[in-house]
Motif scaffolding. Structure first.
Motif, PDB file in Angstrom:
ATOM      1  N   ALA B 251      85.660 -30.925 111.734  1.00 49.03           N
ATOM      2  CA  ALA B 251      84.724 -30.856 112.810  1.00 49.03           C
ATOM      3  C   ALA B 251      85.569 -29.781 113.764  1.00 49.03           C
ATOM      4  O   ALA B 251      86.560 -29.826 113.850  1.00 49.03           O
ATOM      5  CB  ALA B 251      84.901 -31.975 113.415  1.00 49.03           C
ATOM      6  N   PRO B 252      84.727 -28.975 114.448  1.00 49.33           N
ATOM      7  CA  PRO B 252      83.188 -28.970 114.355  1.00 49.33           C
ATOM      8  C   PRO B 252      82.918 -28.071 113.342  1.00 49.33           C
ATOM      9  O   PRO B 252      84.000 -27.664 112.530  1.00 49.33           O
ATOM     10  CB  PRO B 252      82.858 -28.156 115.544  1.00 49.33           C
ATOM     11  N   GLN B 254      82.607 -24.936 110.811  1.00 47.05           N
ATOM     12  CA  GLN B 254      83.213 -23.555 111.009  1.00 47.05           C
ATOM     13  C   GLN B 254      82.495 -22.596 110.755  1.00 47.05           C
ATOM     14  O   GLN B 254      82.721 -21.378 110.979  1.00 47.05           O
ATOM     15  CB  GLN B 254      84.534 -23.814 110.095  1.00 47.05           C
ATOM     16  N   THR B 255      81.724 -22.805 109.776  1.00 42.14           N
ATOM     17  CA  THR B 255      80.961 -21.226 109.104  1.00 42.14           C
ATOM     18  C   THR B 255      79.677 -21.224 109.229  1.00 42.14           C
ATOM     19  O   THR B 255      78.901 -20.513 108.613  1.00 42.14           O
ATOM     20  CB  THR B 255      81.472 -21.186 107.794  1.00 42.14           C
ATOM     21  N   LEU B 256      79.043 -21.752 110.065  1.00 36.99           N
ATOM     22  CA  LEU B 256      77.484 -21.628 110.654  1.00 36.99           C
ATOM     23  C   LEU B 256      77.440 -20.884 111.890  1.00 36.99           C
ATOM     24  O   LEU B 256      78.109 -20.930 112.728  1.00 36.99           O
ATOM     25  CB  LEU B 256      77.051 -23.047 110.974  1.00 36.99           C
ATOM     26  N   PRO B 349      79.171 -32.879 123.659  1.00 34.65           N
ATOM     27  CA  PRO B 349      80.416 -32.592 123.611  1.00 34.65           C
ATOM     28  C   PRO B 349      81.047 -31.287 123.332  1.00 34.65           C
ATOM     29  O   PRO B 349      80.252 -30.748 122.253  1.00 34.65           O
ATOM     30  CB  PRO B 349      81.086 -33.774 122.963  1.00 34.65           C
ATOM     31  N   THR B 350      81.847 -30.673 123.905  1.00 34.40           N
ATOM     32  CA  THR B 350      82.417 -29.409 123.312  1.00 34.40           C
ATOM     33  C   THR B 350      83.949 -29.560 123.014  1.00 34.40           C
ATOM     34  O   THR B 350      84.476 -30.026 124.091  1.00 34.40           O
ATOM     35  CB  THR B 350      82.146 -28.207 124.104  1.00 34.40           C
ATOM     36  N   ILE B 351      84.382 -29.241 122.079  1.00 34.74           N
ATOM     37  CA  ILE B 351      85.980 -29.482 121.636  1.00 34.74           C
ATOM     38  C   ILE B 351      86.495 -28.170 121.540  1.00 34.74           C
ATOM     39  O   ILE B 351      85.926 -27.138 121.358  1.00 34.74           O
ATOM     40  CB  ILE B 351      85.848 -30.170 120.531  1.00 34.74           C
ATOM     41  N   ASP B 352      87.745 -28.093 122.138  1.00 32.36           N
ATOM     42  CA  ASP B 352      88.704 -26.793 122.092  1.00 32.36           C
ATOM     43  C   ASP B 352      89.928 -27.053 121.017  1.00 32.36           C
ATOM     44  O   ASP B 352      91.055 -26.476 121.233  1.00 32.36           O
ATOM     45  CB  ASP B 352      89.253 -26.501 123.440  1.00 32.36           C
ATOM     46  N   TYR B 353      89.525 -27.677 119.937  1.00 33.46           N
ATOM     47  CA  TYR B 353      90.566 -27.914 118.872  1.00 33.46           C
ATOM     48  C   TYR B 353      89.700 -28.131 117.542  1.00 33.46           C
ATOM     49  O   TYR B 353      88.617 -28.025 117.490  1.00 33.46           O
ATOM     50  CB  TYR B 353      91.500 -28.780 119.162  1.00 33.46           C
ATOM     51  N   CYS B 354      90.615 -28.205 116.349  1.00 28.76           N
ATOM     52  CA  CYS B 354      90.047 -28.555 115.387  1.00 28.76           C
ATOM     53  C   CYS B 354      90.489 -29.528 114.564  1.00 28.76           C
ATOM     54  O   CYS B 354      91.633 -30.028 114.730  1.00 28.76           O
ATOM     55  CB  CYS B 354      90.324 -27.178 114.328  1.00 28.76           C
ATOM     56  N   PHE B 390      92.880 -24.929 112.172  1.00 33.80           N
ATOM     57  CA  PHE B 390      92.378 -25.800 110.899  1.00 33.80           C
ATOM     58  C   PHE B 390      93.608 -25.776 110.487  1.00 33.80           C
ATOM     59  O   PHE B 390      93.965 -26.930 109.781  1.00 33.80           O
ATOM     60  CB  PHE B 390      91.451 -24.644 110.131  1.00 33.80           C
TER      61      PHE B 390
END
Lengths: 365, 550
Positions: B251-252, B254-256, B349-354, B390
């Protein structure tokens, strides 16, 4: 394993310094640093003309994963002054990808930095406010760069539209029932695509085009586009808008909203670090409906400055209660601070283009 | 709108015994729901047959029944407690199935119990493959071809029309029990008859295979005013063909590109509206053809799921808690975001990690079980790693598995090329390690992709881990590596133990070297918003960055 990487640096006007490595063009640029919280859509963000004069840092750390394709740009080329990420992906994985992000930046002479603690940078901006900065891959002398950042022009009061507006009038498409003129303050292609998809024949005009020239095209409606910088820096567009109020249906988006706000006698001010992302909640005050919106603005129309007898506040931001949309009570004029054309971001407010077309139809009826 | 005052007493059904496909995540969601509803002043009646749960602690509900989760027992509880409402969406598939039975037997109507969260019709529409297919087609989305069969002959006819390989999914089973993939008629007969047996209604779905396509999930929430938000997107590392519960997931997504992600978001919003899940969380799965981007809908869980628990931890957005509040009438804009306090729960939500989730298997305890992964779930738990890359998240998760590796470590001795190829082609829990061996043996990313269909972006990241390992090994004789390389290794998620093994030294030596060079972990917040707002009750993960927030 990897080639020797080139160092790159970001120096803020308050002396804060962020070191990373370069993955785009070389050189040195000045701009205001802002953070964008969208997790997808870096190609659209980079090519959004509203980012002229700004250095973008992405809060999502892994950027470049799906490369760059031929269809998703929002203008001819990247407009931002610099692009900052935590980790740039050299490998590209998507069936539509044509090249990688680094090559795209190099091709268009945009500096890219990776290896930056972008969360630390974002927090710095959140706490201290958006600030002027220098991004450089050549000169690393902190004192000198801090000084340079401080004396750089910034956004306030500046006309950045002249650097991104189309030099001449052009037709976006050939066919369509409704003739719409778009004042190009730095228009995103998706605004034009959305209009064209709704049976509009779209003509794009330079920002300096006068009200008389616009009326000579005999348009059914006018759209004042998004664009970079401070609305107070472009009094000539405000004047054009003022002269056209009541003459034809008008729809304003983002900077277009601020320009209409000023032309209706309101005031604008600069937000601490602006709204740049794809997750901003907005309420439609008339219907009570909520929407997740796409936003990209550093300036805002002051709610208290508007004459409520003439102007209705239609939308409000749920995070900070700032103004998100207005409508004239008597004239066919409305505008929103967010981006109904999305690209990147959620399509929740797409219907506003339908409303604009309906306004045109009602006006012609 | 404010909370409902016409209901006072709410029945919650737990998920019962811990089994494969339904584990402690439903204890977590159910407990959150009970606590939330009680704090809102509702009386909570809880039924769960499993006393070894947090949920059944005496303080959790107003009345707790540790009784079998059967219609007969729950009918008696309803007659005795006279609840106003039943919230069936927080106790996994068991609770949902039981709610359906209670409704169908007229027990809910007779006792005036209202189903909240998801109504009977919505549950049926999501769970019944025919109704679901019809609903998806109605809103203009694609779904794999399929047909329902009640005996082998019917099943064979459908399989022959669709063409092999096909997927066999028994109706109304947990974690896909009894299902499988058949590549030919001989395999088909075996799996289909097994599937018919394991379905409580002796029904299977024979479905077109989208094997090898990319798999995605979106966690969606809706309130009574029809506001819909996406909490989290998840991309499966393992392509279609492996149960999500058995897949490594990230998550989130990655390749879209944004265009593709928004198409999926729009589809999810249409689906939750068409199916009619009134409030709360749902999980919707998609498959995407990696060669042309074609997107098909796989399924929807009209309830809080295993992935919801993951999505909650990934984003900091408490899905079960908010789902409980939405079920009693609150709307998303009325509920504050607990972490930022000043902004509402109506946002994305927006995240700043993987984040990387890896399933945990215990095949060592079941030596006779086949460790090949298919569409019926075999894992018994999962671990989650958070990192700024990642690579870091993956290695953290791997060492959390407690299977004797300290990251993407050495797992086997001397593998020949054939074994490696087989390990890539046939999915097992060890496939992630086979990828490493393949790369070390000089196999290209494209070759590995052709065998595994694991997206090249993931493979390229693993390549970076392998390359860095090689670089570290070059310093083995010196038993000392440059500080820059050490820092990079830590940012790639290497543990001190892993580095010590590579350098043939002790981990205490690596640790000392780190301390001398000030390469120390920083602690970053999980705050739902990518640092845009101040966080009051965040949680933390460690990483190697310049600024620590603890």
């Amino acid at each position: 394993m990897s080639k020797e990487k080139q160092k790159g640096i970001l120096v803020l006007e308050d002396g804060a310094i962020f070191e990373g490595t370069s993955f785009g063009a070389s050189g040195e640029r000045a701009g205001e640093v802002v953070f964008n919280t969208s997790m997808t859509g870096y190609q659209e963000i980079l090519t959004d003309p509203s980012y002229k004069g700004q250095i973008i840092t992405m809060t999502y750390p892994l950027i470049g994963n799906y490369g760059i394709n031929e269809a998703d740009s929002e203008s001819l080329k990247p407009c931002a002054e610099g692009f900052i990420v935590k980790e740039y992906s050299r490998i590209v994985s998507n069936w539509r990808a044509k090249k990688n992000l680094g090559d795209f930046l190099k091709e268009h002479d945009v500096i890219g930095l990776e290896g930056i603690d972008t969360r630390a940078l974002t927090k710095h901006i959140r706490i201290a406010g958006a600030m002027k900065a220098i991004i450089s891959t050549e000169n690393f002398e902190r004192k000198h760069l801090t000084e340079k950042a401080r004396s750089s022009p910034g956004l306030a009061g500046r006309d950045l539209i002249k650097e991104v507006t189309s030099p001449k009038t052009y037709n976006w498409n050939k066919n369509g029932t409704h003739r719409v003129v778009v004042i190009d303050c730095g228009v995103k292609y998706n605004i034009l695509r959305e209009l064209a998809a709704r049976d509009c024949r779209v003509k794009v005009v330079p920002a300096r085009t006068t009200a008389r020239e616009i009326l000579n095209f005999k348009p059914d409606g006018l759209l004042i586009s998004n664009g970079p910088g401070d609305p107070e820096g472009v009094p000539y567009v405000v004047e054009t808008a003022k002269q056209l109020l009541g003459k034809l249906p008008i729809f304003g988006i983002c900077l277009g909203n601020q320009i209409l706000g000023l032309s209706l006698g309101g005031k604008t001010y600069k937000l601490k670090f602006g709204h740049h992302g794809g997750n901003h909640p907005v309420r439609d005050l008339k219907t009570g409906k909520l929407a997740i919106t796409v936003q990209n603005h550093s300036f805002c129309v002051d709610i208290d400055s508007l004459n409520k007898n003439d102007i209705e506040i239609t939308h409000i931001n749920l995070n900070d209660q700032t103004l998100e949309g207005i409508r004239h009570r008597k004239l066919p004029v409305f505008s929103v601070q967010f981006h109904p054309e999305a690209s990147p971001g959620p399509h929740d407010t797409n219907y506003l283009f339908d409303n604009f077309v309906k306004m045109i139809q009602d006006n012609n009826a | 709108m404010p909370k409902r005052t016409d209901i006072k007493k709410i029945l919650i059904i737990g998920s019962g015994p811990i089994i494969i496909g339904q584990a402690c995540e439903f204890d977590y969601s159910g407990t959150q729901a009970c606590k939330t509803l009680r704090s809102e002043g509702f009386k909570v009646i809880l039924v769960n047959s499993n006393p070894a749960t947090i949920m059944t602690d005496p303080e959790t509900a107003d009345a707790t029944y540790i009784e079998p989760i059967t219609t007969d027992t729950v009918r008696k509880i309803i007659e005795r407690e006279k609840p106003d409402a039943l919230l069936p969406t927080l106790g996994g598939q068991t609770a949902l199935n039981l709610a359906v039975e209670l409704y169908e037997q007229g027990i809910l109507a007779k006792n005036n119990v209202e189903m909240i969260g998801a109504k009977y019709e919505a549950i049926k529409k999501a769970e019944d493959r025919d109704l679901f297919k019809e609903a998806i087609k109605k809103i203009g989305l694609d779904i794999p071809q399929s047909g329902r069969a009640h005996d082998l002959k019917e099943a064979r006819a459908i399989a022959e029309t669709i063409g092999f390989p096909v997927i066999i999914r028994p109706s109304f089973t947990l974690g896909g029990t009894g299902g499988g993939i058949a590549y030919n008629l001989a395999e088909f007969e075996g799996i289909a008859s097994q599937g018919l047996k394991s379905s409580p209604i002796h029904e299977i779905l024979v479905e077109e295979s989208v094997l090898g396509w990319k798999e995605y999930e979106l966690e969606v929430m809706r309130d009574l005013k029809d506001n819909v938000i996406i909490i989290c997107s998840i991309e499966n590392f393992d392509p279609m063909g492996i149960h999500t519960g058995d897949s490594i997931t990230v998550a989130p997504a990655q390749t879209l590109t944004d265009k593709e992600y928004q198409a999926m978001r729009n589809a999810s919003i249409k689906i939750i509206r068409e199916i009619g899940v009134e409030t709360g969380g749902s999980n919707i799965q998609f498959a995407v053809n990696p060669d042309n981007g074609q997107m098909v809908v796989i399924e929807m869980n009209p309830r809080v799921s295993r992935s919801s628990a993951l999505a909650s931890k990934v984003t900091g957005f408490p899905i079960a808690k908010i789902a409980a509040k939405l079920a009693v009438g609150y709307t998303l804009d009325e509920i504050p975001n607990d972490i930022t306090r000043k902004t509402p729960a109506y946002f994305e939500p927006t995240i700043d990690y993987c984040v990387v989730k890896i399933p945990r298997f215990t095949f060592e305890k079941f030596p006779a079980a086949n460790s090949v992964l298919t569409i019926s779930m075999k894992s018994v738990g999962e671990v989650m790693g958070i990192g700024r890359t990642f690579k870091e998240a993956l290695q953290k998760a791997l060492r959390s598995l407690e299977i004797g590796v300290a990251g993407l470590d050495k797992k086997f001795e001397h593998l020949n090329a054939e074994t490696i190829q087989e390990g890539l082609r046939v999915p097992t829990p060890d496939r992630i390690f086979f990828i490493k061996y393949a790369l070390q043996n000089g196999m290209s990313i494209n070759e590995i992709y052709d065998l595994s269909k694991i997206d090249r972006w993931f493979l390229a990241n693993i390549q970076q881990i392998v390359d860095l390992e090689k670089e570290v090994v070059r310093y083995r004789k010196k038993r000392n590596i440059p500080a820059d390389l050490l820092r990079k290794a830590k940012q790639y998620g290497f543990s001190d133990i892993q580095l010590a093994r590579l350098l043939k030294t002790k981990d205490s030596f690596i640790r000392k070297m780190r301390q001398e060079n000030k390469i120390l972990p920083a602690f970053k917040q999980v705050d739902t918003c990518g640092a845009e707002f101040e966080a009051y009750t965040p949680y933390y993960y460690s990483t190697y960055e310049t600024e620590s927030e603890n």
